[in-house]
Write a protein that holds these residues in place. Structure first.
Motif, PDB file in Angstrom:
ATOM      1  N   THR A 251       0.850  -1.187   0.000  1.00  0.00           N
ATOM      2  CA  THR A 251       0.000   0.000   0.000  1.00  0.00           C
ATOM      3  C   THR A 251       0.884   1.236   0.000  1.00  0.00           C
ATOM      4  O   THR A 251       1.719   1.391   0.870  1.00  0.00           O
ATOM      5  N   GLU A 252       0.663   2.092  -0.986  1.00  0.00           N
ATOM      6  CA  GLU A 252       1.425   3.332  -1.061  1.00  0.00           C
ATOM      7  C   GLU A 252       0.450   4.503  -1.036  1.00  0.00           C
ATOM      8  O   GLU A 252      -0.553   4.481  -1.741  1.00  0.00           O
ATOM      9  N   PRO A 253       0.740   5.520  -0.236  1.00  0.00           N
ATOM     10  CA  PRO A 253      -0.103   6.716  -0.289  1.00  0.00           C
ATOM     11  C   PRO A 253       0.110   7.435  -1.624  1.00  0.00           C
ATOM     12  O   PRO A 253       1.205   7.433  -2.172  1.00  0.00           O
TER      13      PRO A 253
ATOM     14  N   GLN B  60      -9.568   1.653   4.413  1.00  0.00           N
ATOM     15  CA  GLN B  60      -9.433   2.833   3.569  1.00  0.00           C
ATOM     16  C   GLN B  60     -10.781   3.295   3.027  1.00  0.00           C
ATOM     17  O   GLN B  60     -11.041   4.499   2.956  1.00  0.00           O
TER      18      GLN B  60
ATOM     19  N   ARG C 174      -5.663   8.502  -3.501  1.00  0.00           N
ATOM     20  CA  ARG C 174      -5.206   8.473  -2.115  1.00  0.00           C
ATOM     21  C   ARG C 174      -4.330   7.264  -1.797  1.00  0.00           C
ATOM     22  O   ARG C 174      -3.401   7.384  -1.010  1.00  0.00           O
ATOM     23  N   TYR C 175      -4.647   6.109  -2.377  1.00  0.00           N
ATOM     24  CA  TYR C 175      -3.873   4.902  -2.080  1.00  0.00           C
ATOM     25  C   TYR C 175      -3.690   4.079  -3.345  1.00  0.00           C
ATOM     26  O   TYR C 175      -4.574   4.045  -4.202  1.00  0.00           O
TER      27      TYR C 175
ATOM     28  N   HIS D 296      -2.458   0.085  -4.297  1.00  0.00           N
ATOM     29  CA  HIS D 296      -2.110  -1.274  -3.863  1.00  0.00           C
ATOM     30  C   HIS D 296      -1.585  -2.020  -5.074  1.00  0.00           C
ATOM     31  O   HIS D 296      -2.252  -2.070  -6.105  1.00  0.00           O
TER      32      HIS D 296
END
Length: 161
Positions: free
Chosen positions: A19-21, A154, A137-138, A140
């Motif tokens: 998971t990356e912002p 989330q 926002r995110y 994956h």
């Protein structure tokens, strides 16, 4: 003890990769849906949107699809929309998979990978979470059992905003 600490470090490093912002506006697009309608992302402004890029040949995608369908059913009335973006040039394989494993969320076809390129998709599956204002926002990359718990957190967070 060193082996244990190394294992813990590997687990945490793999979680941060999963998971990356993200930030910035989600690139707008229009794709044909499975039922033949054109779907434009910007028309969904005001909804929390999950874009899930998948392919029928992708084992983790197949594993994840029924779980995504459950998320879609659970949160759709709360302002959540799930779009499954199939990335295969020939949609027949994706269509066959969906006949065997039906889902209720909207499936879009990206046979030229135009949208996949816009979102820099480099792993299957990949999932992008977009807030009500149309901002990413995110991200994956990939799927392992348990990622759906991150998705739930989330989705709830973005719905509450």
């Amino acid at each position: 003890m060193k082996v244990f600490l190394l294992s813990v470090a590997l687990v945490f490093s793999s979680l941060s990769f999963a998971t990356e912002p993200l930030s910035g506006p989600a690139p707008d697009f229009t794709l044909k849906s499975r039922d033949g309608k054109n779907i434009r992302l910007s028309d969904l402004r005001g909804q929390v949107v999950m874009l899930n890029f998948w392919a029928s040949w992708c084992g983790p995608c197949r594993q994840e699809m029924p779980l995504l369908d459950e998320l879609s059913k659970r949160y759709s009335r709360a302002g959540f929309t799930l779009l499954g973006v199939n990335v295969e040039q020939d949609t027949a394989a994706g269509e066959k998979y969906l006949q065997d494993t039906p889902v209720n969320f909207t499936i879009l076809w990206d046979p030229t990978s135009q949208v996949s390129k816009m979102y820099n998709i480099d792993a299957m599956p990949s999932t992008v979470m977009i807030d009500r204002d149309g901002n990413m926002r995110y991200l994956h990359r990939g799927y392992k059992p348990g990622y759906e718990n991150d998705y739930k957190k989330q989705i709830k967070e973005l719905i509450r905003e």
